[in-house]
Design an enzyme around this catalytic site. Structure first.
Site, PDB file in Angstrom:
ATOM      1  N   TYR A  32     -26.438 -39.827  13.723  1.00 32.59           N
ATOM      2  CA  TYR A  32     -25.265 -39.433  12.946  1.00 32.59           C
ATOM      3  C   TYR A  32     -24.510 -38.284  13.601  1.00 32.59           C
ATOM      4  O   TYR A  32     -25.010 -37.662  14.544  1.00 32.59           O
ATOM      5  CB  TYR A  32     -25.678 -39.057  11.518  1.00 32.59           C
ATOM      6  N   LYS A 146     -29.654 -36.531  17.617  1.00 37.14           N
ATOM      7  CA  LYS A 146     -29.164 -36.272  16.248  1.00 37.14           C
ATOM      8  C   LYS A 146     -29.552 -37.466  15.380  1.00 37.14           C
ATOM      9  O   LYS A 146     -28.736 -38.328  15.037  1.00 37.14           O
ATOM     10  CB  LYS A 146     -27.655 -35.992  16.246  1.00 37.14           C
ATOM     11  N   GLU A 178     -34.219 -23.080  16.593  1.00 39.86           N
ATOM     12  CA  GLU A 178     -32.856 -23.181  16.044  1.00 39.86           C
ATOM     13  C   GLU A 178     -32.950 -23.087  14.534  1.00 39.86           C
ATOM     14  O   GLU A 178     -33.990 -22.704  13.998  1.00 39.86           O
ATOM     15  CB  GLU A 178     -32.203 -24.496  16.495  1.00 39.86           C
ATOM     16  N   LEU A 202     -31.084 -29.123  19.021  1.00 38.43           N
ATOM     17  CA  LEU A 202     -29.885 -29.947  19.138  1.00 38.43           C
ATOM     18  C   LEU A 202     -28.859 -29.150  19.949  1.00 38.43           C
ATOM     19  O   LEU A 202     -28.647 -27.964  19.680  1.00 38.43           O
ATOM     20  CB  LEU A 202     -29.313 -30.270  17.749  1.00 38.43           C
TER      21      LEU A 202
HETATM   22  N1  PDD Z   1     -25.951 -30.003  11.630  1.00 31.49           N
HETATM   23  N2  PDD Z   1     -29.131 -27.908  14.993  1.00 31.49           N
HETATM   24  C1  PDD Z   1     -29.356 -28.801  14.017  1.00 31.49           C
HETATM   25  C2  PDD Z   1     -30.767 -29.178  13.707  1.00 31.49           C
HETATM   26  C3  PDD Z   1     -28.288 -29.356  13.302  1.00 31.49           C
HETATM   27  O1  PDD Z   1     -28.511 -30.262  12.338  1.00 31.49           O
HETATM   28  C4  PDD Z   1     -26.965 -28.942  13.604  1.00 31.49           C
HETATM   29  C5  PDD Z   1     -25.764 -29.504  12.896  1.00 31.49           C
HETATM   30  C6  PDD Z   1     -26.783 -27.990  14.630  1.00 31.49           C
HETATM   31  C7  PDD Z   1     -25.399 -27.522  15.028  1.00 31.49           C
HETATM   32  O2  PDD Z   1     -24.698 -28.529  15.706  1.00 31.49           O
HETATM   33  P1  PDD Z   1     -23.119 -28.607  15.660  1.00 31.49           P
HETATM   34  O3  PDD Z   1     -22.619 -27.286  16.099  1.00 31.49           O
HETATM   35  O4  PDD Z   1     -22.810 -29.673  16.649  1.00 31.49           O
HETATM   36  O5  PDD Z   1     -22.711 -28.932  14.257  1.00 31.49           O
HETATM   37  C8  PDD Z   1     -27.886 -27.507  15.303  1.00 31.49           C
HETATM   38  C9  PDD Z   1     -24.921 -30.774  10.995  1.00 31.49           C
HETATM   39  C10 PDD Z   1     -23.649 -30.034  10.781  1.00 31.49           C
HETATM   40  C11 PDD Z   1     -25.469 -31.411   9.730  1.00 31.49           C
HETATM   41  O6  PDD Z   1     -26.554 -31.974   9.819  1.00 31.49           O
HETATM   42  O7  PDD Z   1     -24.811 -31.366   8.683  1.00 31.49           O
END
Ligand code: PDD
Length: 283
Positions: A32, A146, A178, A202
């Site tokens: 996703y 993801k 993270e 991620l």
């Molecule tokens: N989450 N690490 C994890 C485990 C994440 O699920 C996310 C993002 C990030 C940050 O990634 P980005 O900057 O590309 O949004 C880091 C999304 C927003 C979610 O699951 O809603």
């Protein structure tokens, strides 16, 4: 009623039919993305779409559209739903097939769904900063994907919420990796530290934008993991994600970071980030 992108069609919500044997539903077998919309425009869409295809490749899932076609379809969805400020959620599963663990053979069509949501920026928290807590990182070893399998993340976030915190800072042993849905950074003596890109985190799109902001404001970046103990001694602490943007962390497990207020460098990074987002509105 907002419409849904279902495979390559934009339809009403009640027209979407997802099988009870969809592998996303039964196994979390899919991937996703969440992309932010500012002023009717997708932010860093190319990077998100690239990461979606990269996640798909890593699990041998075929997305039956070109990147351009997908980009065009989600753009159309945003226009149809007339979203000004919000986000788009997009997922692709390995499809609907009688339940067996291994991939369906012959393969079945993947199932794509995407929907939009109006949201506002978390302005109050961006101003005040948020509280976080440490939670053991018990996830699998492919956090670079993801994946729809988010149980480890869900349990960590729930623990944080139970403790009245905004986010969980995950750690494997002593090493901070993270957040449950974000990336983490500490600033010490004018240097920003963050876990290097690897299978343990991620590779956040906001992380990349934030590192560009560091370069712009002349803040040195060291992509090296730090420990929980080091985290508590940071002068400033930040989390980042698509929805949280550049979010100051002002306490961890009740321990105040710095003077308990968002730091000067954090403020500079927030400003640099804001200049990159296509919005003039404070929403
Ligand atoms: N989450 N690490 C994890 C485990 C994440 O699920 C996310 C993002 C990030 C940050 O990634 P980005 O900057 O590309 O949004 C880091 C999304 C927003 C979610 O699951 O809603």
């Amino acid at each position: 009623m907002t419409k849904i992108l279902w495979n390559d069609q934009i339809v009403e919500k009640n027209e979407v039919k997802i099988g009870f044997e969809d592998r996303g539903y039964q196994f979390g077998d899919g991937i996703y993305e969440v992309i932010k919309i500012y002023n009717g425009d997708l932010f860093t869409a190319t990077e998100h779409i690239d990461r979606l295809y990269s996640s798909a490749d890593k699990i041998n899932l075929v997305i039956p559209y070109t990147k351009d076609k997908l980009h065009q379809m989600i753009h159309e969805l945003i226009e149809t739903n007339e979203v000004q400020n919000g986000q788009i959620y997009l997922q692709v599963t390995r499809g609907d097939s009688p339940r067996i663990h291994n991939f369906p053979n012959p393969a079945v069509s993947s199932v794509l769904t995407a929907y939009t949501k109006e949201t506002t920026r978390p302005l109050a928290q961006l101003e005040s900063g948020i509280k976080a807590c440490f939670v053991e990182d018990v996830r699998w070893l492919r956090c670079d994907i993801k994946s729809l399998n988010l149980l480890g993340n869900v349990l960590a976030k729930q623990e944080a919420v139970t403790k009245n915190c905004f986010e969980a800072i995950l750690h494997r042993g002593d090493t901070v990796t993270e957040g449950s849905s974000s990336n983490m950074y500490g600033i010490k003596d004018g240097v920003l530290y963050t876990h290097p890109v690897s299978n343990l985190i991620l590779n956040g799109i906001t992380r990349k934008v934030l590192l560009d902001c560091c370069e712009e404001i002349g803040l040195k970046v060291v992509e090296e993991a730090f420990t929980k103990e080091e985290a508590l001694k940071m002068d400033e602490f930040i989390m980042s994600s698509t929805s949280a943007e550049v979010m100051p962390v002002i306490s961890i497990d009740g321990n105040v970071i710095g003077n308990g207020k968002p730091g000067e460098l954090t403020r500079k990074l927030q400003k640099a980030f804001e200049q990159k987002i296509p919005t003039t509105l404070n929403v």
